[in-house]
Design an enzyme around this catalytic site. Structure first.
Site, PDB file in Angstrom:
ATOM      1  N   HIS A 117       0.245  -0.942  -0.038  1.00  0.00           N
ATOM      2  CA  HIS A 117       0.211  -0.323  -0.030  1.00  0.00           C
ATOM      3  C   HIS A 117       0.984   0.733  -0.001  1.00  0.00           C
ATOM      4  O   HIS A 117       0.094   2.319  -0.005  1.00  0.00           O
ATOM      5  CB  HIS A 117      -0.839   0.706   1.137  1.00  0.00           C
ATOM      6  CG  HIS A 117      -1.954   1.054   0.740  1.00  0.00           C
ATOM      7  ND1 HIS A 117      -2.918   2.354   1.082  1.00  0.00           N
ATOM      8  CD2 HIS A 117      -2.995   0.417   0.040  1.00  0.00           C
ATOM      9  CE1 HIS A 117      -3.876   2.934   0.815  1.00  0.00           C
ATOM     10  NE2 HIS A 117      -3.813   1.213   0.645  1.00  0.00           N
ATOM     11  N   GLU A 140     -12.009  12.814  13.117  1.00  0.00           N
ATOM     12  CA  GLU A 140     -11.078  13.062  12.344  1.00  0.00           C
ATOM     13  C   GLU A 140     -11.808  13.843  11.707  1.00  0.00           C
ATOM     14  O   GLU A 140     -13.412  14.741  12.340  1.00  0.00           O
ATOM     15  CB  GLU A 140     -11.731  12.336  11.505  1.00  0.00           C
ATOM     16  CG  GLU A 140     -10.569  11.003  11.534  1.00  0.00           C
ATOM     17  CD  GLU A 140     -10.138   9.851  10.548  1.00  0.00           C
ATOM     18  OE1 GLU A 140     -10.625  10.193   9.638  1.00  0.00           O
ATOM     19  OE2 GLU A 140      -9.407   8.554  11.412  1.00  0.00           O
ATOM     20  N   ASP A 194      -6.865   4.159   9.505  1.00  0.00           N
ATOM     21  CA  ASP A 194      -8.209   4.563   8.620  1.00  0.00           C
ATOM     22  C   ASP A 194      -8.143   3.450   7.783  1.00  0.00           C
ATOM     23  O   ASP A 194      -9.732   2.454   8.207  1.00  0.00           O
ATOM     24  CB  ASP A 194      -8.607   5.846   8.095  1.00  0.00           C
ATOM     25  CG  ASP A 194      -9.358   7.097   8.673  1.00  0.00           C
ATOM     26  OD1 ASP A 194      -8.979   6.883  10.237  1.00  0.00           O
ATOM     27  OD2 ASP A 194      -8.768   7.789   8.579  1.00  0.00           O
TER      28      ASP A 194
END
Length: 511
Positions: free
Chosen positions: A84, A260, A147
């Protein structure tokens, strides 16, 4: 052995079985290929051909690979989690790529440290698997998350690991008590705050420069059953930041459990506008509630409140209403939904499935993540959000405050000065073609502007191409960083994709 290594270096078509035997691995070896997983990453911006892809059985295999590379003049070793990274950080051009996913099941054990529960997990385990197994087996869960949870434990700990719980518990790097690491010397070392502390704190946020994390001991807490997930809207940046900073500065029990936020456009664009705010399809965004002074850019504060199935619903309602009553969001622009704790933490997984179904998950992702000091965030908003990005970016624009006191300054993570700073994430999804280069250039323009203005900022998941830029990034921490490199990876074998140190010369503290 050395003769065989010479063949490996000079003949990339050498028989895989010969390489496998020479390394004496319990795992497997595959030829490097431009079409293979080791040659690409989530960013889709870079592609290099490794010599071999190694799928180790455990730390011993990884140590053998590192030692083999050390016997050559230029081979490097990159640890790859779930691929990623954005800018080729987990790649090795002509070297070894170690697929850490093959070690995912090596460790999973509940332990007690000073009376508190922890879980020993593999560096190659995905956080989503750690979550589901801890909750289902023990009713416990890690305290701090990212997240997106389809990331490996070792991967996020090598950077920081940040989400909406970090204001309370710190990043993931502040929530581990012990690591097992394979250093750049091929040594397997157990480290903690009291045992090999330089390696422990160096590896945490160390961008893979000092060792490959093969096991982590992660702090746990009682997992809640349910989450009330809430989004509220602001038309003014100053009001958004005031409320966000107020929430993250409160004691536990006096605030939400997750905080957030994100920026969105004042229009009906599905990706960047009003539809991106709604959690509940029955709660339609009504722009008529916005004040006439609202501009082209709006702000959403996203919060969550944890509770148990045994809690009285009226008690939950009262607690949430009390917290929301302190905030100054636009009246009636609120969206709420109640979901299970696991469902909430896997919320991005659903977005991933949707993106894959629509064919956009595998397109390029020229993302940019920054830490920006509170002292400069209003100017950042005025220039970047309201001017450069006023039409959106084709993906989320995250922004929310963090507390420096929750981060351990002994780790390798570089942060802005001041107690409060903001994480800003520009999470672009860009179709292949000229627009990709344009967005990369736009990222560079933002970074250059921040530098030119003298703003106090750091790149998160940093990517630089020159030693001078890296020195500027680490600032007064550079000497410590270089010293750790000289101690634990003196030949600069590890994580070549970060482009910090060059293989072939012995690292010294003067670099």
């Amino acid at each position: 052995m050395i003769a065989c290594l010479g063949r490996i270096v000079h003949d990339s078509d050498d028989d895989v079985s010969t390489v496998f035997k020479s390394l004496n691995l319990q795992g497997t070896v595959e030829n490097g290929d431009f079409s293979g997983i080791a040659s690409k990453d989530f960013g889709g911006l870079n592609s290099v051909k490794p010599l071999y892809l190694i799928k180790p059985s455990g730390a011993e295999d990884i140590a053998r690979v590192v030692k083999a590379a050390a016997r050559t003049p230029h081979l490097t070793v990159a640890a790859r989690g779930n691929g990623h990274s954005i800018n080729g950080q987990a790649m090795s051009d002509g070297g070894y790529v170690v697929d850490m996913r093959s070690t995912a099941e090596n460790h999973f054990k509940l332990v007690t440290v000073n009376g508190s529960p922890c879980i020993d997990v593999s560096g190659g385990a995905l956080w989503e698997d750690v979550l589901t197994r801890c909750v289902s087996r023990y009713g416990l869960a890690p305290r701090s998350w990212t997240d997106y949870l389809s990331l490996t434990v070792g991967g996020t700990l090598s950077n920081a690991g940040v989400s909406g719980q970090a204001f309370r518990y710190g990043p993931q790097t502040s929530n581990v008590t012990e690591l097992e690491v394979v250093t750049g010397k091929g040594e397997i070392a157990v480290c903690s705050e009291t045992q090999n502390p330089e390696l422990f704190f160096g590896a945490l946020g160390g961008l893979g420069q000092f060792g490959i994390i093969t096991r982590a001991r992660v702090k746990l807490q009682q997992a809640p059953d349910m989450v009330r997930w809430i989004r509220v809207v602001y038309s003014e940046f100053e009001e958004f930041t005031r409320d966000a900073e107020f929430l993250v500065s409160q004691k536990e029990g006096e605030s939400f459990d997750y905080v957030e936020g994100f920026v969105f456009c004042n229009n009906d664009d599905p990706a960047n506008g009003w539809p991106s705010v709604q959690l509940n399809p029955d709660q339609e965004f009504n722009p008529s509630h916005l004040p006439q002074t609202a501009g082209s850019v709006l702000y959403c504060l996203e919060v969550a409140y944890h509770y148990r199935n045994s809690d009285d619903p009226s008690t939950v309602d009262t607690a949430v209403s009390r917290l929301l009553g302190r905030l100054r969001f636009v009246e009636r622009l609120i969206s709420t939904v109640d979901v299970s704790y696991v469902e909430f933490l896997l919320r991005v997984k659903r977005a991933e499935e949707h993106a894959k179904a629509n064919g956009v998950w595998d397109i390029p992702h020229p993302w940019l993540n920054l830490f920006v000091s509170k002292s400069d965030i209003v100017d950042f908003d005025r220039t970047v959000f309201k001017k450069m990005l006023k039409d959106g970016i084709g993906g989320p624009i995250l922004i929310y405050p963090l507390l420096r006191s929750k981060w351990d300054s002994r780790t390798s993570v570089a942060l802005p000065e001041g107690e409060i700073f903001y994480i800003v994430g520009l999470l672009r999804f860009v179709p292949k073609g000229p627009s990709v280069d344009k967005k990369v250039a736009e990222n560079r323009e933002i970074v250059n502007w921040c530098t030119k203005e003298g703003w106090d900022f750091k790149l998160y998941l940093p990517h630089y191409r020159s030693k001078e830029d890296w020195k500027r990034h680490f600032g007064n921490q550079w000497t410590r960083f270089a010293k750790r490199k000289a101690s634990f990876d003196p030949k600069a074998i590890l994580a070549p994709g970060q482009r910090i140190f060059k293989r072939g010369t012995t690292c010294t503290t003067r670099q």
